[in-house]
Structure formats: structure tokens, C-alpha cells
Write an enzyme that holds these catalytic residues in place. Structure first.
Site, PDB file in Angstrom:
ATOM      1  CG  HIS A 196      -1.937   1.160   1.229  1.00 28.66           C
ATOM      2  ND1 HIS A 196      -3.191   0.937   1.783  1.00 28.66           N
ATOM      3  CD2 HIS A 196      -1.733   2.659   1.042  1.00 28.66           C
ATOM      4  CE1 HIS A 196      -3.775   2.148   1.588  1.00 28.66           C
ATOM      5  NE2 HIS A 196      -2.926   3.092   1.325  1.00 28.66           N
ATOM      6  CG  HIS A 241      -1.011   7.069  -0.930  1.00 29.15           C
ATOM      7  ND1 HIS A 241      -2.078   7.228  -1.740  1.00 29.15           N
ATOM      8  CD2 HIS A 241      -0.899   6.564   0.207  1.00 29.15           C
ATOM      9  CE1 HIS A 241      -2.995   6.823  -0.958  1.00 29.15           C
ATOM     10  NE2 HIS A 241      -2.475   6.211   0.037  1.00 29.15           N
ATOM     11  CE  LYS A 295      -7.871   1.887  -0.554  1.00 35.61           C
ATOM     12  NZ  LYS A 295      -6.623   2.638  -0.186  1.00 35.61           N
ATOM     13  CG  HIS A 339      -9.898   4.601   3.628  1.00 31.44           C
ATOM     14  ND1 HIS A 339      -8.658   5.263   3.803  1.00 31.44           N
ATOM     15  CD2 HIS A 339     -10.649   5.084   4.604  1.00 31.44           C
ATOM     16  CE1 HIS A 339      -8.590   6.052   5.027  1.00 31.44           C
ATOM     17  NE2 HIS A 339     -10.053   6.100   5.450  1.00 31.44           N
ATOM     18  CG  HIS A 348      -4.940   2.263   5.807  1.00 35.48           C
ATOM     19  ND1 HIS A 348      -6.166   2.195   6.204  1.00 35.48           N
ATOM     20  CD2 HIS A 348      -4.830   3.184   4.707  1.00 35.48           C
ATOM     21  CE1 HIS A 348      -6.872   2.835   5.393  1.00 35.48           C
ATOM     22  NE2 HIS A 348      -6.062   3.708   4.584  1.00 35.48           N
ATOM     23  CG  ASP A 384      -1.480   4.883   4.104  1.00 32.30           C
ATOM     24  OD1 ASP A 384      -1.734   5.278   2.825  1.00 32.30           O
ATOM     25  OD2 ASP A 384      -2.375   5.337   4.967  1.00 32.30           O
ATOM     26  CB  ALA A 439      -4.908  12.773   6.344  1.00 26.12           C
TER      27      ALA A 439
HETATM   28  C1  NCD Z   1      -3.885   8.928   1.839  1.00 29.08           C
HETATM   29  C2  NCD Z   1      -3.334  10.008   1.259  1.00 29.08           C
HETATM   30  O1  NCD Z   1      -2.643  11.128   1.511  1.00 29.08           O
HETATM   31  O2  NCD Z   1      -3.412   9.845  -0.107  1.00 29.08           O
HETATM   32  N1  NCD Z   1      -3.584   9.838   3.372  1.00 29.08           N
HETATM   33  C3  NCD Z   1      -3.584   9.102   4.481  1.00 29.08           C
HETATM   34  O3  NCD Z   1      -3.610   9.535   5.662  1.00 29.08           O
HETATM   35  N2  NCD Z   1      -3.436   7.686   4.795  1.00 29.08           N
HETATM   36  C4  NCD Z   1      -4.880   8.575   1.916  1.00 29.08           C
HETATM   37  C5  NCD Z   1      -5.153   7.258   2.606  1.00 29.08           C
HETATM   38  O4  NCD Z   1      -4.534   6.112   2.462  1.00 29.08           O
HETATM   39  O5  NCD Z   1      -6.569   6.841   3.248  1.00 29.08           O
HETATM   40 ZN    ZN Z   2      -3.236   5.043   1.672  1.00 31.00          ZN
HETATM   41 ZN    ZN Z   3      -6.666   4.955   3.186  1.00 29.46          ZN
END
Ligand code: NCD
Ligand code: ZN
Ligand code: ZN
Length: 356
Positions: A25, A27, A111, A148, A186, A259, A275
Site C-alpha cells: 500500500h 501513494h 480500491k 479504506h 492500514h 501507506d 492527512a
Molecule cells: C492517504 C493520502 O494522502 O493519499 N492519506 C492518509 O492519511 N493515509 C490516503 C489514505 O490512504 O487514506
Molecule cells: Zn493510503
Molecule cells: Zn486510506
């Protein structure tokens, strides 16, 4: 691998050799942030499940293929890293598009973002019943669903959103699609740990490096700490303890998913801060530190390198990586002048260092 001397514990251990891990996982974002972030993940991990929450989100085969090409272009020439792409489910998603992407080897999984639950989830699913046809198709073709797991109703306290999701959304999905493989991403609560353990073999869960180390107090340590803010939000200490037990238990349905979610410094230090925690630069070192504190370094390899591919039905990686016991101080700031990023563990010293 047998790195741990059972008589002496791990204090005297100076080198840790593991089968190369994967990140289930992550980004990467796009453009300059992608160029900055992706190489950190590709340095430690052989493969990663890449989240599709771009603007606009990755909802078509063409978009998934184009994003995969941009990721490879952001890595050094000849990189052996494999990005595993995901499709972002919307109320209107076409099951045929998903099946085509899966059969062509573009999409590994789908997702589910409940609309409004997290960063770039505005186009997500407003009511899970609307995606019943695509879930049915995914179950038929053997494609994984990644979730999520938070409800979004404003009447549900933010600290309860994951627990309520289990009962209102995940329970019915598992019930109606018993052969669908699902990853609860997560996880942050003892409730999720209990839920995963009670579920059958088709439910797995990822656990981040940061949820193993911080609880909700980290966000309020002497003032408001936006760099400890992520979603799902860190919970009480007892939940973190349940996660540490779960991750280090050797249970095969918990596996590594960082994550890692970079945001520019100014977008976190804002009146409405984003976040996400950027852990990719020291992801493995952070997990190693936690596993060592729990007396479970001998279980790190299975969590990081075996349970994930087995759940996904993919081969284990052949290569190895090495961590040396060598203090490593994290900078307060990484990135560039245009995109400064504060990493997880900024200003702290970790006891392990990834050596390749
Ligand atoms: C993630 C993001 O910034 O894309 N943020 C997070 O706090 N985990 C999105 C997610 O995984 O929920
Ligand atoms: Zn994420
Ligand atoms: Zn998430």
C-alpha cells in the site's frame, strides 16, 4: 532466514538479511512528487501496490497503463521495481473495464474509498450497494478488493469510524461475497485485529509502520503536530499495542503496507492540513525497530516478504536486502525548495540502516 541467535536475543546482531520485501500500500502521487517519492520505495521494495487516488483518479485501463509508465519513467533506467496498479472504484464504474484491466495485467486489484473518507476520495463510492455488480465480477475473476475502512457519516466520531465500518460495510460485503479476497488497509484498532482474526482466509490486513509507533497523543505533543496526522487517525495506546501484537504474531493474514503518503510541508502545516505520513525513506528500518522492540525480529521477514505475496497469490521475491545495525538520523526536511516534505521519524535516530 536465520538471523537471530536464540540464546543471545538480537542485541548482538549487527546485520539483518531478508528476502526482498514488497509494499502492499503506497501513494506515489504524480509529476514532481512522483519523481521525488517513487525512488525511495523502489530502493527497498521489489513491488508495491500503488494507490489510484490521483486527481482525477485512476478509473480506466488507459489511465492505469499511463500512470504505470510515468512511474517507471520516474525511476532510474533499468529499474527492476514492479508497480502493481489499482483501479479506483466509483459509483459508476463499469465491471467490463475492470475485468479488461485485470485480464490485460494492468490492474492487480480495485480500491474502495468511501466518498469523502480521505485524501482525494471525493469521487469514491457513496453507497457500497452501488458497486455490488463490480464486486460480483471481481469475485468471479479472482480480483482482490482493497478497502479504506472508515464510514464517513458526520454523526460518527472520527475515532470510531473504522470500528463502525466493520459492522456496517465490511461485514455485509464479506457475507455477500464469500469468495472475494479483501484487504482491509492500514488497520488502526483492536476491533479490526479481532475482526481479521475471526474472519475466514479471504480477509487480510495491512499494517503501516507509523501506526505501530504512534498513538493519538503524538498529534498533541506540546502543541498541534500535523506531521502525525494521517487517516485513519492514530487511536488510543491500547489499539497501537494490539497492532504491534498482531504484526509481530506471525499470523499470515497481516502484512506490510506502509501507506507512505507524501504531502508538501505547507499543505500539512495549514489551517486545514492534509492527512498522510511519508515513511518511504526509512520504511523497513522503522518496521525493524518495532519488531526488535517486540522481541520479534525473527518474524519481520514473513510479515514483510512472505505473507503479502501469498495472500495475493504472487511469487515470493528471489533477491535479498540487508539492514545494518548502524544509527541513522533522519533529516527534518527532505525534497526540494518547491516540494519540501517532512518524513516520518524526522529528526529522530533509528538503529538500523538499509544497505541495499
Ligand atoms: C492517504 C493520502 O494522502 O493519499 N492519506 C492518509 O492519511 N493515509 C490516503 C489514505 O490512504 O487514506
Ligand atoms: Zn493510503
Ligand atoms: Zn486510506
Amino acid at each position: 532466514m536465520n538471523n537471530v541467535n536464540e540464546q543471545q536475543g538480537t542485541d548482538s546482531l549487527t546485520r539483518l538479511v531478508l528476502r526482498q520485501p514488497d509494499d502492499w500500500h503506497v501513494h506515489f502521487r504524480d509529476d514532481a512528487m512522483l519523481a521525488f517519492a517513487a525512488p525511495y520505495t523502489a530502493r527497498q521494495f521489489a513491488r508495491a501496490i500503488v494507490m489510484p487516488n490521483l486527481v482525477p483518479p485512476v478509473t480506466t485501463v488507459a489511465a492505469g497503463e499511463a500512470y504505470r509508465n510515468r512511474i517507471m519513467a520516474a525511476l532510474p533506467e533499468g529499474s527492476a521495481f514492479t508497480p502493481l496498479m489499482t483501479a479506483y472504484l466509483t459509483d459508476e464504474i463499469d465491471p467490463n473495464e475492470i475485468e479488461t484491466g485485470f485480464k490485460n495485467g494492468v490492474f492487480t486489484a480495485c480500491k474502495l474509498y468511501p466518498a469523502g473518507a480521505t485524501t482525494n476520495s471525493a469521487s469514491g463510492v457513496t453507497d457500497v450497494r452501488k458497486i455490488w455488480p463490480v464486486l460480483e465480477r471481481m469475485q468471479d475473476i479472482g480480483m482482490l478488493l482493497l478497502v479504506h475502512g472508515e464510514v464517513v457519516s458526520p454523526d460518527i466520531d472520527i475515532f470510531d469510524r473504522e470500528a463502525v465500518f466493520l459492522e456496517r460495510v465490511l461485514g455485509p460485503v464479506l457475507n455477500d461475497f464469500p469468495a472475494l479476497k479483501v484487504v482491509l488497509e492500514h488497520i488502526t484498532t483492536e476491533d479490526s485485529v479481532q475482526f481479521v482474526e475471526a474472519a475466514g482466509p479471504n480477509l487480510g490486513a495491512t499494517i503501516t509502520a507509523h501506526h505501530l509507533r504512534i498513538d493519538r497523543n503524538a498529534m498533541f505533543q506540546g502543541g498541534l503536530r500535523p506531521h502525525a496526522y494521517c487517516l485513519p487517525v492514530a487511536k488510543r495506546r491500547r489499539h497501537r499495542e494490539a497492532l504491534r501484537k498482531a504484526a509481530t504474531s506471525g499470523h499470515p493474514r497481516y502484512f506490510l503496507g506502509t501507506d507512505s503518503a507524501p504531502h508538501p510541508k505547507h499543505e500539512k502545516e495549514s489551517a486545514c492540513g492534509c492527512a498522510g505520513i511519508f515513511s518511504a525513506p526509512v520504511a523497513l528500518e522503522s518496521y525493524a525497530q518495532t519488531f526488535e522492540e517486540e522481541g520479534a525480529l525473527d518474524r519481520l521477514e514473513a510479515f514483510a516478504s512472505e505473507f503479502g505475496p501469498r495472500f495475493y497469490g504472487l511469487p515470493l521475491n528471489e533477491g535479498t536486502v540487508t539492514l545494518n545495525r548502524q544509527p541513522q538520523e533522519l533529516p527534518e526536511l527532505m525534497g526540494s525548495e518547491e516540494i519540501p516534505v517532512v518524513p516520518f521519524h524526522a529528526g529522530e535516530t533509528l538503529s538500523w540502516r538499509f544497505a541495499g
